[in-house]
Structure formats: C-alpha cells, structure tokens
Write a protein that holds these residues in place. Sequence first.
Motif, PDB file in Angstrom:
ATOM      1  N   GLN A 258       6.721  -0.082  -2.374  1.00  0.00           N
ATOM      2  CA  GLN A 258       7.658   0.549  -3.307  1.00  0.00           C
ATOM      3  C   GLN A 258       8.655   1.461  -2.608  1.00  0.00           C
ATOM      4  N   GLY A 259       8.455   1.684  -1.321  1.00  0.00           N
ATOM      5  CA  GLY A 259       9.365   2.553  -0.584  1.00  0.00           C
ATOM      6  C   GLY A 259       8.675   3.115   0.639  1.00  0.00           C
ATOM      7  N   ALA A 260       9.362   4.030   1.293  1.00  0.00           N
ATOM      8  CA  ALA A 260       8.803   4.630   2.502  1.00  0.00           C
ATOM      9  C   ALA A 260       7.668   5.590   2.145  1.00  0.00           C
ATOM     10  N   GLY A 261       6.775   5.792   3.114  1.00  0.00           N
ATOM     11  CA  GLY A 261       5.675   6.724   2.919  1.00  0.00           C
ATOM     12  C   GLY A 261       4.333   6.054   3.127  1.00  0.00           C
ATOM     13  N   THR A 262       3.275   6.810   2.939  1.00  0.00           N
ATOM     14  CA  THR A 262       1.916   6.316   3.142  1.00  0.00           C
ATOM     15  C   THR A 262       1.387   5.689   1.867  1.00  0.00           C
ATOM     16  N   ALA A 263       0.794   4.516   2.005  1.00  0.00           N
ATOM     17  CA  ALA A 263       0.163   3.836   0.869  1.00  0.00           C
ATOM     18  C   ALA A 263      -1.292   3.567   1.214  1.00  0.00           C
ATOM     19  N   ARG A 264      -2.155   3.738   0.243  1.00  0.00           N
ATOM     20  CA  ARG A 264      -3.575   3.426   0.384  1.00  0.00           C
ATOM     21  C   ARG A 264      -3.785   2.058  -0.246  1.00  0.00           C
ATOM     22  N   LEU A 265      -4.177   1.085   0.561  1.00  0.00           N
ATOM     23  CA  LEU A 265      -4.393  -0.271   0.071  1.00  0.00           C
ATOM     24  C   LEU A 265      -5.881  -0.551  -0.005  1.00  0.00           C
ATOM     25  N   THR A 266      -6.308  -1.070  -1.134  1.00  0.00           N
ATOM     26  CA  THR A 266      -7.708  -1.417  -1.358  1.00  0.00           C
ATOM     27  C   THR A 266      -7.771  -2.871  -1.797  1.00  0.00           C
ATOM     28  N   VAL A 267      -8.623  -3.648  -1.142  1.00  0.00           N
ATOM     29  CA  VAL A 267      -8.873  -5.016  -1.571  1.00  0.00           C
ATOM     30  C   VAL A 267     -10.271  -5.066  -2.155  1.00  0.00           C
ATOM     31  N   LEU A 268     -10.372  -5.672  -3.335  1.00  0.00           N
ATOM     32  CA  LEU A 268     -11.654  -5.885  -4.003  1.00  0.00           C
ATOM     33  C   LEU A 268     -11.931  -7.379  -4.014  1.00  0.00           C
ATOM     34  N   ASP A 269     -13.201  -7.758  -3.815  1.00  0.00           N
ATOM     35  CA  ASP A 269     -13.525  -9.185  -3.874  1.00  0.00           C
ATOM     36  C   ASP A 269     -14.391  -9.502  -5.080  1.00  0.00           C
ATOM     37  N   GLY A 270     -14.666 -10.789  -5.248  1.00  0.00           N
ATOM     38  CA  GLY A 270     -15.401 -11.246  -6.419  1.00  0.00           C
ATOM     39  C   GLY A 270     -16.836 -10.775  -6.474  1.00  0.00           C
ATOM     40  N   ALA A 271     -17.371 -10.306  -5.348  1.00  0.00           N
ATOM     41  CA  ALA A 271     -18.750  -9.818  -5.298  1.00  0.00           C
ATOM     42  C   ALA A 271     -18.824  -8.306  -5.434  1.00  0.00           C
ATOM     43  N   GLY A 272     -17.664  -7.664  -5.654  1.00  0.00           N
ATOM     44  CA  GLY A 272     -17.658  -6.216  -5.825  1.00  0.00           C
ATOM     45  C   GLY A 272     -17.505  -5.422  -4.542  1.00  0.00           C
ATOM     46  N   GLN A 273     -17.280  -6.105  -3.413  1.00  0.00           N
ATOM     47  CA  GLN A 273     -17.040  -5.380  -2.165  1.00  0.00           C
ATOM     48  C   GLN A 273     -15.608  -4.833  -2.159  1.00  0.00           C
ATOM     49  N   ALA A 274     -15.411  -3.768  -1.400  1.00  0.00           N
ATOM     50  CA  ALA A 274     -14.082  -3.178  -1.267  1.00  0.00           C
ATOM     51  C   ALA A 274     -13.812  -2.888   0.199  1.00  0.00           C
ATOM     52  N   SER A 275     -12.543  -3.011   0.592  1.00  0.00           N
ATOM     53  CA  SER A 275     -12.099  -2.629   1.923  1.00  0.00           C
ATOM     54  C   SER A 275     -10.812  -1.839   1.754  1.00  0.00           C
ATOM     55  N   ASN A 276     -10.675  -0.739   2.500  1.00  0.00           N
ATOM     56  CA  ASN A 276      -9.529   0.160   2.343  1.00  0.00           C
ATOM     57  C   ASN A 276      -8.814   0.373   3.662  1.00  0.00           C
ATOM     58  N   ILE A 277      -7.491   0.504   3.583  1.00  0.00           N
ATOM     59  CA  ILE A 277      -6.695   0.949   4.722  1.00  0.00           C
ATOM     60  C   ILE A 277      -5.583   1.858   4.189  1.00  0.00           C
ATOM     61  N   SER A 278      -5.014   2.633   5.088  1.00  0.00           N
ATOM     62  CA  SER A 278      -3.777   3.353   4.799  1.00  0.00           C
ATOM     63  C   SER A 278      -2.716   2.793   5.722  1.00  0.00           C
ATOM     64  N   VAL A 279      -1.505   2.565   5.184  1.00  0.00           N
ATOM     65  CA  VAL A 279      -0.386   2.137   6.006  1.00  0.00           C
ATOM     66  C   VAL A 279       0.779   3.070   5.746  1.00  0.00           C
ATOM     67  N   VAL A 280       1.565   3.290   6.784  1.00  0.00           N
ATOM     68  CA  VAL A 280       2.762   4.111   6.664  1.00  0.00           C
ATOM     69  C   VAL A 280       3.958   3.166   6.680  1.00  0.00           C
ATOM     70  N   MET A 281       4.711   3.135   5.580  1.00  0.00           N
ATOM     71  CA  MET A 281       5.900   2.288   5.493  1.00  0.00           C
ATOM     72  C   MET A 281       7.106   3.096   5.922  1.00  0.00           C
ATOM     73  N   ARG A 282       7.914   2.510   6.833  1.00  0.00           N
ATOM     74  CA  ARG A 282       9.114   3.166   7.292  1.00  0.00           C
ATOM     75  C   ARG A 282      10.328   2.507   6.654  1.00  0.00           C
TER      76      ARG A 282
END
Length: 86
Positions: free
Chosen positions: A62-86
């Motif tokens: 959506q624009g510059a800055g830090t975003a927290r991305l979370t992926v959820l799967d069909g078994a209820g697992q989650a994985s998270n990262i933070s990325v900095v968009m320039r």
Amino acid sequence: SSRLHIAFPADGASMETGFDGSGERLPLVIKLQGGTPPFRLLADGKPATGASRTRQLLWIPQGAGTARLTVLDGAGQASNISVVMR
C-alpha cells in the motif's frame, strides 16, 4: 505435512516498490515452503489475498514503510515476516 515457512522475502528485508508504466504498484511475490493448502496472506492483520492453492502469493504493497506479513495455511499453521517497502 511440513512446517509452513515464508521462503521469500526474508524477514526484515528491505524491498523496492515496483511500478508499471501507468504508475500502478506492482505486486511483490511471496514464496512459501511447506504447509498445507489453501494459503491466505494477511498484511498488518488484514486479509490481503483470497485462498490460494499455490505456494506463490501476490501482494500489492500500500506504500512505503514496514509491513507485517502473515501467511496462514489450511492446517492452521502461521508464518510471519516483516518487510520494509521503499
């Protein structure tokens, strides 16, 4: 099933926002390993994609800055990262 993991981008990565010829933001490809389909992506806690059966998700920043991305799967697992968009 194997553990869900966001393979790309790396946690904490600084990514350049891409634009197409008309100035629209280009999607960032989120690559997954493991997990059980379907996969869903959240950006800062809000749904960012519908359910996907593939291990590549497209997210439009959506624009510059830090975003927290979370992926959820069909078994209820989650994985998270933070990325900095320039």
